[in-house]
Design an enzyme around this catalytic site. Structure first.
Site, PDB file in Angstrom:
ATOM      1  N   GLN A 120     117.591  39.864 -47.825  1.00 47.99           N
ATOM      2  CA  GLN A 120     117.379  38.671 -48.655  1.00 47.99           C
ATOM      3  C   GLN A 120     115.891  38.304 -48.736  1.00 47.99           C
ATOM      4  O   GLN A 120     115.531  37.126 -48.807  1.00 47.99           O
ATOM      5  CB  GLN A 120     118.195  37.497 -48.116  1.00 47.99           C
ATOM      6  CG  GLN A 120     119.669  37.553 -48.465  1.00 47.99           C
ATOM      7  CD  GLN A 120     119.920  37.589 -49.976  1.00 47.99           C
ATOM      8  OE1 GLN A 120     119.178  37.023 -50.761  1.00 47.99           O
ATOM      9  NE2 GLN A 120     120.969  38.290 -50.370  1.00 47.99           N
ATOM     10  N   SER A 121     115.024  39.304 -48.712  1.00 51.39           N
ATOM     11  CA  SER A 121     113.589  39.026 -48.749  1.00 51.39           C
ATOM     12  C   SER A 121     113.155  38.444 -50.094  1.00 51.39           C
ATOM     13  O   SER A 121     113.348  39.057 -51.153  1.00 51.39           O
ATOM     14  CB  SER A 121     112.834  40.343 -48.502  1.00 51.39           C
ATOM     15  OG  SER A 121     111.468  40.170 -48.792  1.00 51.39           O
TER      16      SER A 121
END
Ligand SMILES: Cc1ncc(COP(=O)(O)O)c(C=O)c1O
Length: 341
Positions: free
Chosen positions: A75-76
């Site tokens: 989920q960067s």
């Protein structure tokens, strides 16, 4: 000072707004709380990485890169914004090395990675070192094939990337009234590049400010060291005679919860509080934990309630959309089904 002569490419509309949050301030017993809305940088869903990428992508273009590579968690936000930035400057290949827990659904930031057409190399439970090694190996292969890859280290946290936040603090200083020019600045800290840029920028443009970083990713000491190194590197680049020691950088590690990437109850409650007082969108991995830090520091009396507090909202809202399960019970959501007749 060379801050304005180092190549930079415009990727977003600046300045970002500086907004007062009176209802949240009142809840926390603070006289004045200002939110620097860096979640509203317009690039690919917004967030702090736009400012760093303005410098990093200019460097990639100067080096004739035709592939951009970076790494992060699934989920960067940084990976998502790098994918958008590469498209925006016409570099059509972006490879993201994403390490962490296995995922089956492409939601939140991952969905945007797919929309931006990034190539995803998933590395289950990989460390940063593992991802860096994989990137270096793939870059070598691509170079041998005649391509020109450009690697952006995790979070874009290099002295060059940090320059984005040196500018960001100059921008903030220009937005403040005289009465607010000795604020306490609070922000979330992951790879510490934003922190590094803010440390240098505040020293240069708002010298009476103090800053507390709230770690979202582990112990404070290594972050303080990295930030000091990057701030020194950035000072060198722009030719100012400033030096930072680890002790010049303040970070609390009381609010990151179990570990990086895992939401905390305090962070989730902070998300609901900010949403329900100010209509702000925070996320469980970064800004929710950072706001939990602000709340904790206010409630424990560390923050002088009469001092102007500035929260740097670093973005992350797409990440919230990946954590619906966290809020089912906490938010006491109830649907009222209307009678069809
Ligand atoms: C929304 C958000 N806030 C804060 C941070 C932390 O910034 P830094 O990695 O520069 O410490 C990140 C990093 O990815 C982020 O995505």
């Amino acid at each position: 000072m060379n801050l304005d002569t180092i190549p930079r490419i415009s990727l977003t509309h600046l300045p970002t707004p500086l907004e007062e949050a009176p209802r949240l301030a009142k809840k926390l017993g603070l006289r004045k709380l200002l939110i620097k809305r860096d979640d509203l940088t317009s690039l690919g869903g917004g967030g702090n990485k736009a400012r760093k990428l303005e410098y990093l992508l200019a460097d990639a273009l100067a080096k004739n890169a035709d592939v951009v590579m970076t790494d992060g968690g699934p989920q960067s936000n940084h990976a998502r914004m790098t994918a958008a930035a590469a498209r925006k400057v016409g570099i059509d290949r972006c490879i993201l090395f994403l390490g962490g827990p296995r995922f089956d659904r492409f939601y939140g930031n991952l969905l945007l990675d797919v929309v931006f057409g990034a190539e995803i190399r998933f590395m289950e439970d990989a460390t940063v070192k593992d991802m860096e090694n994989a990137m270096t190996a793939e870059a070598a292969t691509l170079s041998a094939q005649g391509a020109s890859p450009y690697i952006i280290p995790i979070g874009g946290s290099t002295p060059l990337g940090a320059l984005g936040y040196v500018r960001g603090m100059r921008e903030l200083a220009e937005q403040l009234d005289e009465d607010d020019k000795a604020p306490l600045v609070i922000l979330g800290v992951g790879s510490a590049g934003t922190l590094a840029g803010c440390a240098l920028g505040l020293r240069l443009f708002l010298p009476q400010a103090e800053m507390i970083g709230v770690s979202v990713a582990g112990r404070a000491k290594p972050m303080r060291e990295t930030a000091a190194q990057n701030a020194n590197g950035a000072a060198n680049m722009i030719g100012v005679n400033e030096h930072f020691n680890t002790d010049d950088i303040v970070v609390t590690d009381d609010y990151y919860g179990e570990r990086y990437g895992v939401p905390s109850e305090e962070g989730n409650k902070a998300i609901l509080l900010a949403g329900r007082t100010e209509g702000l969108i925070l996320d469980p991995i970064y800004t929710g934990k950072a706001m939990a830090g602000l709340i904790g520091l206010a409630q424990s009396g560390v923050i002088d309630p009469n001092r102007t507090v500035i929260f740097i909202h670093t973005g992350g809202s797409p990440g919230l959309m990946a954590f619906e399960d966290q809020f089912r019970t906490l938010a006491k959501f109830e649907r009222v089904d209307m009678d069809k007749s």
